[in-house]
Design an enzyme around this catalytic site. Sequence first.
Site, short mmCIF file in Angstrom:
data_model
loop_
_atom_site.label_atom_id
_atom_site.label_comp_id
_atom_site.label_asym_id
_atom_site.label_seq_id
_atom_site.Cartn_x
_atom_site.Cartn_y
_atom_site.Cartn_z
N GLU A 48 0.72 -1.41 -0.31
CA GLU A 48 0.36 -0.28 0.00
C GLU A 48 0.53 1.29 0.08
OE1 GLU A 48 -2.95 -0.15 3.13
OE2 GLU A 48 -3.46 -2.40 2.43
N GLU A 60 -4.69 -8.49 -0.41
CA GLU A 60 -5.66 -8.72 1.15
C GLU A 60 -6.79 -7.95 1.12
OE1 GLU A 60 -3.94 -5.99 4.23
OE2 GLU A 60 -2.35 -5.48 3.74
O1 AHR Z 1 -4.97 -6.01 7.52
C1 AHR Z 1 -4.59 -4.67 8.11
C2 AHR Z 1 -3.90 -3.92 8.11
O2 AHR Z 1 -4.77 -3.37 6.62
C3 AHR Z 1 -2.63 -4.38 6.70
O3 AHR Z 1 -1.64 -4.29 7.67
C4 AHR Z 1 -2.85 -2.85 5.77
O4 AHR Z 1 -2.16 -2.99 4.13
C5 AHR Z 1 -3.68 -3.21 5.58
O5 AHR Z 1 -4.18 -1.36 5.45
#
Ligand code: AHR
Length: 486
Positions: free
Chosen positions: A172, A283
Site C-alpha cells: 500500500e 489483502e
Molecule cells: O490487515 C491489516 C492492515 O490493513 C494491513 O497491515 C494493511 O496493509 C492494511 O491496510
Amino acid sequence: MSFCRVNVLPEKIGTAGKELYGGFVEHLGRNVYGGVFDPQDPCADGNGFRKDTLSLIRELDMPLTRYPGGNFAHSWKWEESIGPKEKRPVRLDDSWKQKEPYLFGLDEFVRWCRLAGTEPLLTFNLCTRGILEARELWEYCNFPKGTFLSDLRRANGAEEPYNIKYFCLGNEMNGSCEVGQRDAKDYAWIARETAKTLKRFDPEIKLIFCGAEEEWNRIVAEECFEFMDYLSLHEVFNWKDGRKAYLESVDRFGERIDKAYALCEEIAEKRSSDRKIRISVDEWIVWDFDQRGRKEEEWTCGRHLLEQDYNILDAVLQGALFSMFQNRCGKVGLACCAQSVNVLAPIRTEKNSVIWKQATFDPFKYNSRYGRGDVWKTEMETKELETAPAVSVVSNREKKSLTFFVSVRTEQELEMEFYWKNFLNARFAEALTEKSASITQVNAPGKETLHAEKLENVTAGKNGFRAVFPGYSWNMVRFDFEEGSR
Ligand code: AHR
C-alpha cells in the site's frame, strides 16, 4: 418466499487456481505472538508453533501465506529476524505501536509454512529500505549456495533454497499509513528497478506491484509493464453503510477489479504485447471499525489488536466474495484473506490452547476445497429480488466434483432452481448451509454455533436441482461428476 432461476451454460469462464485461497500472517497483535507462535502454550511443538493453530490452518487449506505485513513491512529488517534468537534485537514497530522481539522470524515463518502446507509470499520493505535489501533477501532465500547470504541460510539450518515464488514490491505504498509513502511516479521507479534486478536473478519469480486508484494504476502499469506479473488491489469491507450496501460491496469491488484488469489489457494491447497482468487481491479484509478490541498497554508485544467477532452476514459476504473471485478467475490471479489468526481472522486463540472457529471459517474451508477448477458461466433470472444471491459453479476433475456455491444476501428464504443441459451424469452428493437465527450471533470458545450443516429440501434431477435456501445464508450443493462423461 422469493424465487430465482439460474441457467448453467455449457461454457467455461476459466480455471480458478488454488492461489485464490491464500492467507496472511502479519506481525500485528496476536497473529504471530499468541496465534501462530507461543512456546509457553501446552500445545506448542519444538519450534514454539501452536499445533492447534497449525491443524486449523491445514483444515482451511490456505495454499499461500503473505508475510510479514501489511503495514508492519515498513518496520521489517529481515536480517535481524534470523540467526541465534538470543542475538536478535528487540525493535519498535510504529505501525501497530508494538515491540517486535523477532523470536519468530523469516526462517521460522518458512518452517511454519512447510508444516502448514502453505507457500510463502513475501513483502519487501520498499518504504523505509530499498533495492539492495530486497535483492539480499532474495539471495538469502532462493540462491542455492556459495554466496555469503545463501551460505548464511545454510548455516541457519536450511540447506535447500526456499524457492519462494511470489513477492510483493511493498505494501500500500500510496497510503498515508505507510512511512515512506510515495507518489505513483516515485513508487514506479523503485518498484521497476527492484523488479529489474530480481528478474535478472530469476525470470520465473512472480512480482506483485502495489495498485491503488486508476491514475496510480495507469502510471505504475505503464512504467513497470515489462516486469509486472500482478497488480495488487486491497479491499476493506465494512458495515458503515448498512447491511444491503455491505453485502453488495462485493459487486462494487468486482467492478473495480474489472477496471484495473482492463487497464492492464489496454496497455498490453498498445504495446502489442501478450503479457497478461492479473490482479492480486493480496489483502481482503472484513473490518468493522467499531469493534475496537481491548485496551492494553502500547509498545508491548502480542496485544489483542483488530480481533473481530464475525456473524452470519460476514460469512455470507465472504462466500459472495469467493464466488466473485471464481467468476473472475481469468482476472484475479491470487487473493489473501487478511488475516489468518486472531487479527481480522477466521481462527481465534487464547492462552492455554483455547482455540475456536469463527463464522467465516467454513465458507473459506469449503470454497478452498471445492472452489478450484473450471468455473462455468451462469445466467440468473431474479426479477423480484432486492439483492441477487451470489452464485458460482465450479467443477474439479481430481475431486470429481461439480459444486454450486450460493450466498443468499436477502433476509427471506429463497427458492432456487438450477438448470443445465451439459452435466447429465452429475449425481447429488451433499448440500450444506450456514445460517443463523440472529445477525448478532457470533462464535465463542466451546460454542461454534455458526458452522456449515446439512441443508434439507434439495431435489436433484438429470437437468438440475431445486433447493430452498435460508435468508442470509451461505450454501454449497455438491454433485459427483466426471467431466467428459456427459
Ligand atoms: O490487515 C491489516 C492492515 O490493513 C494491513 O497491515 C494493511 O496493509 C492494511 O491496510
